[in-house]
Design an enzyme around this catalytic site. Sequence first.
Site, PDB file in Angstrom:
ATOM      1  N   ASP A  55       0.861  -1.184   0.000  1.00 18.85           N
ATOM      2  CA  ASP A  55       0.000   0.000   0.000  1.00 18.85           C
ATOM      3  C   ASP A  55       0.896   1.232   0.000  1.00 18.85           C
ATOM      4  O   ASP A  55       1.403   1.656   1.046  1.00 18.85           O
ATOM      5  CB  ASP A  55      -0.933  -0.019   1.205  1.00 18.85           C
ATOM      6  CG  ASP A  55      -2.108   0.922   1.009  1.00 18.85           C
ATOM      7  OD1 ASP A  55      -2.127   1.674   0.010  1.00 18.85           O
ATOM      8  OD2 ASP A  55      -3.023   0.893   1.854  1.00 18.85           O
ATOM      9  N   ALA A  56       1.122   1.784  -1.192  1.00 24.00           N
ATOM     10  CA  ALA A  56       2.093   2.866  -1.363  1.00 24.00           C
ATOM     11  C   ALA A  56       1.455   4.103  -1.991  1.00 24.00           C
ATOM     12  O   ALA A  56       2.003   5.194  -1.890  1.00 24.00           O
ATOM     13  CB  ALA A  56       3.258   2.389  -2.236  1.00 24.00           C
ATOM     14  N   LYS A  57       0.330   3.931  -2.665  1.00 28.19           N
ATOM     15  CA  LYS A  57      -0.401   5.047  -3.292  1.00 28.19           C
ATOM     16  C   LYS A  57       0.539   5.932  -4.090  1.00 28.19           C
ATOM     17  O   LYS A  57       0.452   7.154  -4.041  1.00 28.19           O
ATOM     18  CB  LYS A  57      -1.191   5.831  -2.232  1.00 28.19           C
ATOM     19  CG  LYS A  57      -2.216   4.960  -1.482  1.00 28.19           C
ATOM     20  CD  LYS A  57      -3.109   5.736  -0.545  1.00 28.19           C
ATOM     21  CE  LYS A  57      -4.216   4.896   0.068  1.00 28.19           C
ATOM     22  NZ  LYS A  57      -3.772   3.816   0.970  1.00 28.19           N
ATOM     23  N   ARG A  58       1.420   5.320  -4.875  1.00 30.10           N
ATOM     24  CA  ARG A  58       2.366   6.059  -5.678  1.00 30.10           C
ATOM     25  C   ARG A  58       1.699   6.606  -6.939  1.00 30.10           C
ATOM     26  O   ARG A  58       0.685   6.082  -7.403  1.00 30.10           O
ATOM     27  CB  ARG A  58       3.552   5.170  -6.073  1.00 30.10           C
ATOM     28  CG  ARG A  58       4.401   4.677  -4.883  1.00 30.10           C
ATOM     29  CD  ARG A  58       5.032   5.824  -4.107  1.00 30.10           C
ATOM     30  NE  ARG A  58       6.072   5.362  -3.196  1.00 30.10           N
ATOM     31  CZ  ARG A  58       5.929   5.278  -1.867  1.00 30.10           C
ATOM     32  NH1 ARG A  58       4.793   5.606  -1.273  1.00 30.10           N
ATOM     33  NH2 ARG A  58       6.950   4.865  -1.110  1.00 30.10           N
ATOM     34  N   THR A  77      -0.702  -0.246  -4.667  1.00 29.42           N
ATOM     35  CA  THR A  77      -1.772   0.742  -4.829  1.00 29.42           C
ATOM     36  C   THR A  77      -1.218   1.998  -5.500  1.00 29.42           C
ATOM     37  O   THR A  77      -0.069   2.394  -5.259  1.00 29.42           O
ATOM     38  CB  THR A  77      -2.423   1.126  -3.487  1.00 29.42           C
ATOM     39  OG1 THR A  77      -1.436   1.642  -2.588  1.00 29.42           O
ATOM     40  CG2 THR A  77      -3.107  -0.073  -2.844  1.00 29.42           C
TER      41      THR A  77
END
Lengths: 306, 306
Positions: free
Chosen positions: B106-109, B136
């Site tokens: 879960d990094a939302k890059r 993510t």
Amino acid sequence: MTHPLNFADRLIERTRTLGHPLCVGLDPHLPMIPELFRRGSMAPDDAETIAAVEAFLEEVIDRVAGRVAIIKPQIAFFERMGWQGMRMLDGLCRRARAADLMVLLDAKRGDIGSTAEGYAGAYLGADAAMPVDAITLNPYLGFETLEPFVRAANDVGRGLFVLVKTSNPGSGDLQDRDVEGEPLFGRVADGLSRIEADLLGSKTGWSSLGVVCGATWPDQARQVRDALPKALFLVPGYGAQGASAEDAVQSFVPGSNGLEGGLVNSSRAILFSEPARRAASHESWASAFDEALNKAINELSAAVKA
Amino acid sequence: MTHPLNFADRLIERTRTLGHPLCVGLDPHLPMIPELFRRGSMAPDDAETIAAVEAFLEEVIDRVAGRVAIIKPQIAFFERMGWQGMRMLDGLCRRARAADLMVLLDAKRGDIGSTAEGYAGAYLGADAAMPVDAITLNPYLGFETLEPFVRAANDVGRGLFVLVKTSNPGSGDLQDRDVEGEPLFGRVADGLSRIEADLLGSKTGWSSLGVVCGATWPDQARQVRDALPKALFLVPGYGAQGASAEDAVQSFVPGSNGLEGGLVNSSRAILFSEPARRAASHESWASAFDEALNKAINELSAAVKA
């Protein structure tokens, strides 16, 4: 408090003294590292690669110290090298700050609740593991998700640059969509005005709330400036992405030493000029590097004087 | 090719076998680490803290192996501990995958051009420095910026979960704004349909293009399901954020062993139940941990059978 002074005050005073708004981006894209510094296969997680990139960027930091106010490491290229890349980044940030360079971490982070607090604590807080002076943020999760960063900015004098209109050709997919009569990027700018007011510097009147607005979209930059008259602009797209120095300062306004109100970033035109990439001796690399750096400084100095 | 099989096929086959879609989130929020594992001041960059958190999460991984298909480390909490936190995360990902657990980072890059390639290479590519099974992503910079991740997903069988409608109360600031008659999150979903089609698995028909849709917004989840019938849903918000198991599976559809089509994440309700946080012996911690894990498994097993 490590830095009691407001970020915007510190930054603007430095750019006034230097006479230009250049920010040097550290984008260690492995295939482009100059010949002089390359070692072994340059595979991303090789110990030789880590040592080669570190030696290159240490030299870059030493050469730009005193010439620019701030550098902008792009964390993606360090993550590309795994935890050893992060350790390198940590050392480079400390080296830069010890040389009186400010550090803007280009991380484009964004998350909710205590996760956002985790990012704010990691990079901006008083006990940050990797302390920097400012960070870039993504607003898609909502304005409340920026609050942990705003608190850290207020408490320890840090800066925040929120993505508004990015420099890439496809930035319009969402950012330009019409939201009840205004493009989405304009709605984002409107939503940031309370934070802009919360982070005003007492010396210069500029805010430590910044926005990212690509130099490739000068008309949109003027529109964002109208919405956020005191925000600092971080302007990518100058140099390698094709925008001119004049385009890059479209959002700047008259100040005490020419136009002011933001930073213009250049990464690859400075780090990876053809003569610097091919240089066979340290002396010729240094001279090619300085030439590319001076070109950007001279162009931007002229653009803010105009 | 490390994993020639499509991510969605691998994931759905495992959740069918297990009979539930639970994903266990690894959110090492330092103030909540159970008493039994705490060491010293628990300051973020202290060597004792790193060792304490690592020992805790290694036990968590060992206890969930074989019981769930996938775990979801939240990278912000590891970045909070600096490069040593990243080294820990690297080791934990390797330990999990060696125990046949899939890893969703879960990094939302989200970034542009070769910077996006940097992130894709770091975590998804064939020579990734920290290889995981899925990641993510944040779509604000435009659909073209997802392409490096799509290529890696296709080449080495990885999964992508793009933020569409997040679970937080303020997610509507931008995501719910009306874009020419449809909310922004719906426009994002529409824009993902070509990628959904590009990443279909041949065995199950599900796509390795996933979306993040919070369990706190079940109506919106059904709307996104209509737009993306083959996308996997990553559903946060179940448990600690208050949504029920039934709410969490609103976007799921009948499959070969009950409802299927995504993952329901629970982090803190499993890692940080009150009895587990206070346990004085290893035995009582293990039993409290298993109780919280079993509760989530049982609730979700029932919800997908219904």
